[in-house]
Enzyme design. Structure first.
Site, PDB file in Angstrom:
ATOM      1  N   ARG A  28       0.820  -1.206   0.000  1.00 16.41           N
ATOM      2  CA  ARG A  28       0.000   0.000   0.000  1.00 16.41           C
ATOM      3  C   ARG A  28       0.859   1.263   0.000  1.00 16.41           C
ATOM      4  NH1 ARG A  28      -3.614  -1.728   4.713  1.00 16.41           N
ATOM      5  NH2 ARG A  28      -4.900  -3.402   3.858  1.00 16.41           N
ATOM      6  N   ARG A  32      -3.493   6.363   1.305  1.00 20.84           N
ATOM      7  CA  ARG A  32      -4.075   7.501   2.005  1.00 20.84           C
ATOM      8  C   ARG A  32      -3.120   8.234   2.938  1.00 20.84           C
ATOM      9  NH1 ARG A  32      -9.084   4.815   4.768  1.00 20.84           N
ATOM     10  NH2 ARG A  32      -7.732   2.988   4.598  1.00 20.84           N
ATOM     11  N   ASP A  78      -7.369  -2.416  -7.130  1.00 19.85           N
ATOM     12  CA  ASP A  78      -8.053  -3.006  -5.988  1.00 19.85           C
ATOM     13  C   ASP A  78      -8.081  -4.515  -6.164  1.00 19.85           C
ATOM     14  OD1 ASP A  78      -9.805  -2.237  -3.521  1.00 19.85           O
ATOM     15  OD2 ASP A  78     -10.931  -3.819  -4.547  1.00 19.85           O
TER      16      ASP A  78
END
Length: 357
Positions: A28, A32, A78
């Protein structure tokens, strides 16, 4: 695509060849915790719009490489693209994670499923791979990925995230033939998906078995490992993918590392609940290992991050075949400067280990 890689440490490590230092990338790594990612996502309007735009997926894939001296890029996408392409109606509710409008519960539901068209419903993923490879200009290798058959089935049958995915477990116990039919369809789909990514330009392939560790030993072998092995076999027989290293990551399944190595994969991702020295002993040098810092360490102070990174490197020792990574994905609260501390320390200490040998 014939450009010469400027940095091939990651691929060399997957082949268990010597490297000048330990390569590192972070699960990841485009996400974010980066303000630039949040800005791009806001511009896209939604997560799905971001993931389905090859240009924006390329943009966020490259963002962490502009900040950190990482040794690999990973496709931004995803894990649920395959079931979405199967027509299950994927959406992401704010703060609630993925949801499917049409969960798979009955034989009729399973019978309707087929392998998606990789240059049809999933062309946006392949276009993203092609775009990223072009924009990387050979700087580092690009990793393509998929969710594992078991993990995809967890969401497809439950219809959303779950603590225990008991609906799929009940299918395995009550209707094992139906569960195997679903998992076989997914294994063929995952293999085709990864093969298409290889054809589009991915240089390594990773299978994320996020929920395999929730199964008991026998069930893990029957319903998770069996189908990851089927994927590896299919990729080894595929003209586009046969030369590419395959990494299997099964979170919480450390007791199965030896059996996972038997699949013929190139490397195993390892979570933080096992010492890398023990993981090396379990696989007997047959595969490379990737991992395994606890992601929560990145929320501590820089000196602790450096110390814990050195502990992971010492645990593996000065042996070829280690790719440094977290034991799972980076969390949104992490300070990006802490990631830089980690990357720089892994490279510096990796060099020191080799110099001292």
């Amino acid at each position: 695509m014939t450009e010469v890689l400027q940095n091939d440490r990651f691929l060399r490590a997957l082949r268990r060849e010597p490297t000048d230092t330990t390569p590192i990338w972070v699960m990841r790594q485009a996400g974010r915790y980066l303000p630039e990612y949040r800005a791009t996502r806001a511009r896209a309007g939604s997560f799905m719009a971001l993931a389905q735009s090859p240009e924006l997926a390329c943009e966020v894939t490259l963002q962490p490489l502009q900040r950190f001296d990482l040794d690999a890029a990973i496709l931004f996408s995803d894990i649920l693209t395959i079931p979405d392409a199967m027509g299950l109606g994927l959406s992401f509710a704010q703060g609630e994670g993925p949801q499917f409008a049409h969960p798979v519960r009955t034989r009729a539901d399973v019978d309707k499923l087929g392998v998606p068209d990789m240059e049809g419903e999933l062309r946006y993923v392949m276009d993203a791979v092609r775009t990223i490879r072009r924009e990387l200009h050979g700087r580092v290798p690009l990793i393509g990925f998929s969710g594992s058959p078991w993990t995809l089935a967890c969401y497809m049958v439950e219809g959303e995230g779950s603590r225990d995915f008991a609906t799929l477990k009940a299918m395995c116990w009550n209707e094992p033939k139906l569960a195997h039919q679903l998992l076989d369809t997914l294994a063929r789909s995952v293999a085709a998906y990864l093969s298409a990514q290889a054809a589009a330009g991915a240089q390594a392939l990773m299978v994320f078995d996020t929920w395999g560790g929730m199964l008991g030993p026998a069930a893990y072998r029957e319903f998770s490992l069996r189908y990851m092995a089927q994927v590896v076999d299919a990729l080894k027989a595929d003209a586009h993918a046969r030369e590419l290293p395959v990494i299997l990551f099964s979170k919480g399944a450390n007791r199965h590392l030896s059996a996972m190595a038997d699949t013929g994969c190139a490397a195993l991702g390892v979570d933080w609940t096992i010492d890398l020295a023990d993981a090396r002993a379990a696989v007997g040098g047959r595969v490379a290992l990737q991992g395994n810092l606890d992601p929560a360490v990145l929320r501590s102070n820089p000196e602790t991050i450096r110390r814990e990174a050195r502990a992971v490197l010492d645990s593996y020792g000065n042996h070829p075949g280690h790719v440094f990574n977290l034991g799972h994905g980076i969390t949104p609260e992490v300070d990006p400067e802490h990631v830089k501390v980690l990357v720089d320390e892994v490279h510096a200490y990796g060099r020191a280990l080799r110099d001292a040998a």
